[in-house]
Design an enzyme around this catalytic site. Structure first.
Site, PDB file in Angstrom:
ATOM      1  CE  LYS A  69     -35.331  -2.234 -93.951  1.00  0.00           C
ATOM      2  NZ  LYS A  69     -34.220  -1.302 -94.247  1.00  0.00           N
ATOM      3  CG  ASP A 106     -30.682  -1.194 -96.190  1.00  0.00           C
ATOM      4  OD1 ASP A 106     -31.237  -0.761 -97.214  1.00  0.00           O
ATOM      5  OD2 ASP A 106     -31.307  -1.536 -95.172  1.00  0.00           O
TER       6      ASP A 106
END
Ligand code: ATR
Length: 281
Positions: A69, A106
């Site tokens: 990520k 997210d």
């Protein structure tokens, strides 16, 4: 010639545990789309070539999971400002000219799940307490800041890490020592656990909810077990609770919409399928 078949993927290392295919395949099936969502096991030193290969292989894009990520940022042509602020990318889209666009879903997933799980919760209603300062905390804090929560208190075992995170986000966040986690709950309207405490196999979260107002919503990012001891304790004293599985599901929506062109819904059936996958390692 055009082909309606579309592909997306999740890249991780390891990736075998990922539940994302269950969710995206459910949406593909539900919307009668011709395509697939697969797992790609990509070691850390192959991430750059793997990402550059997406367009040539006909992928519409991919999700990223551990450990990619943060490192992916270096390989992208465009990075969404919120992903830049969070310092991590989990949703990549191959643009029509082959360039790679990175975003982070997210924060969206967190707030969408919170709103779905606690109808009526509004950012303006009061202070939020966030336990933890890791990767998940960054996304939660970015979401709460964007939503306009008037006061955010971060409580972390390593206080310096929380202070560095607050500085990096450029916001006026209250950083409190771990020892003050119980009293930090006074007057709060939202409590979010972003630490790994309470997860199966991890130590328990030692927290007293006595100071937390009854109207506060309690959200645990941990979803194994689905009802963590924190959520069970909150439920017993009458607080509304929101579990972490919903964040995982809601964060998948922006990617699916970008790759397959349809805004997917989070249905009870999808949730049930995801819950069933939690029973298997
Ligand atoms: P993630 O990226 O999933 O958020 P992480 O970066 O490892 O994971 O962060 C885990 C969080 O849980 C951190 O806030 C960590 O606190 P530290 O910053 O002090 O490491 C917190 N955490 C983990 N174990 C803990 C424990 N035993 N007591 C208190 N906090 C703990």
């Amino acid at each position: 010639m055009t082909d309606s078949y579309r592909l997306a993927a999740v890249m991780g290392w390891p990736v075998a545990h990922s539940r994302s295919p269950v969710m995206h395949r459910y949406w593909l099936e539900r919307h009668g789309l011709d395509g697939d969502y697969v797992k790609l096991a990509v070691p850390p030193d192959r991430l750059g070539p793997a990402l550059r290969g997406l367009a040539n292989l006909g992928f519409a894009g991919c999700n990223l999971t551990i450990p990619h990520k943060e490192t992916a940022l270096a390989f992208l042509d465009e990075v969404d400002p919120q992903a830049r602020a969070i310092g991590a990318v989990n949703t990549i889209t191959v643009l029509p000219d082959g360039k790679l666009h990175g975003a982070n879903s997210d924060a969206f997933g967190f707030i969408a799940n919170l709103k779905a799980g606690a109808p009526g919760w509004t950012a303006a209603s009061g202070p939020a307490v966030v336990l933890g300062s890791g990767g998940a905390s960054r996304a939660v804090l970015a979401a709460l800041l964007q939503a306009g929560v008037p006061e955010i208190r971060i409580v972390n075992r390593t206080q310096d890490r929380a202070a560095a995170l607050a500085k990096q986000l450029g916001a006026d966040l209250k950083v409190l020592p771990w020892e003050q986690r119980n009293t930090a709950l006074a007057g709060a309207n939202l409590l979010v656990n972003t630490t790994s405490l309470g997860m199966t196999g991890a130590p328990a979260l030692d927290l007293s909810l006595d100071a937390l107002p009854a109207a506060a919503v309690v959200n645990d990012i941990v979803y194994v077990p689905l009802e963590t001891p924190l959520l069970a304790a909150a439920r017993r004293r009458g607080n509304r609770v929101v579990d972490g599985l919903g964040m995982l599901i809601h964060q998948g929506r922006p990617g699916f919409a970008a790759w397959f062109g349809i805004e997917p819904e989070v249905t009870p059936e999808l949730r049930a399928r995801m819950v069933a996958t939690l029973a298997t390692p």
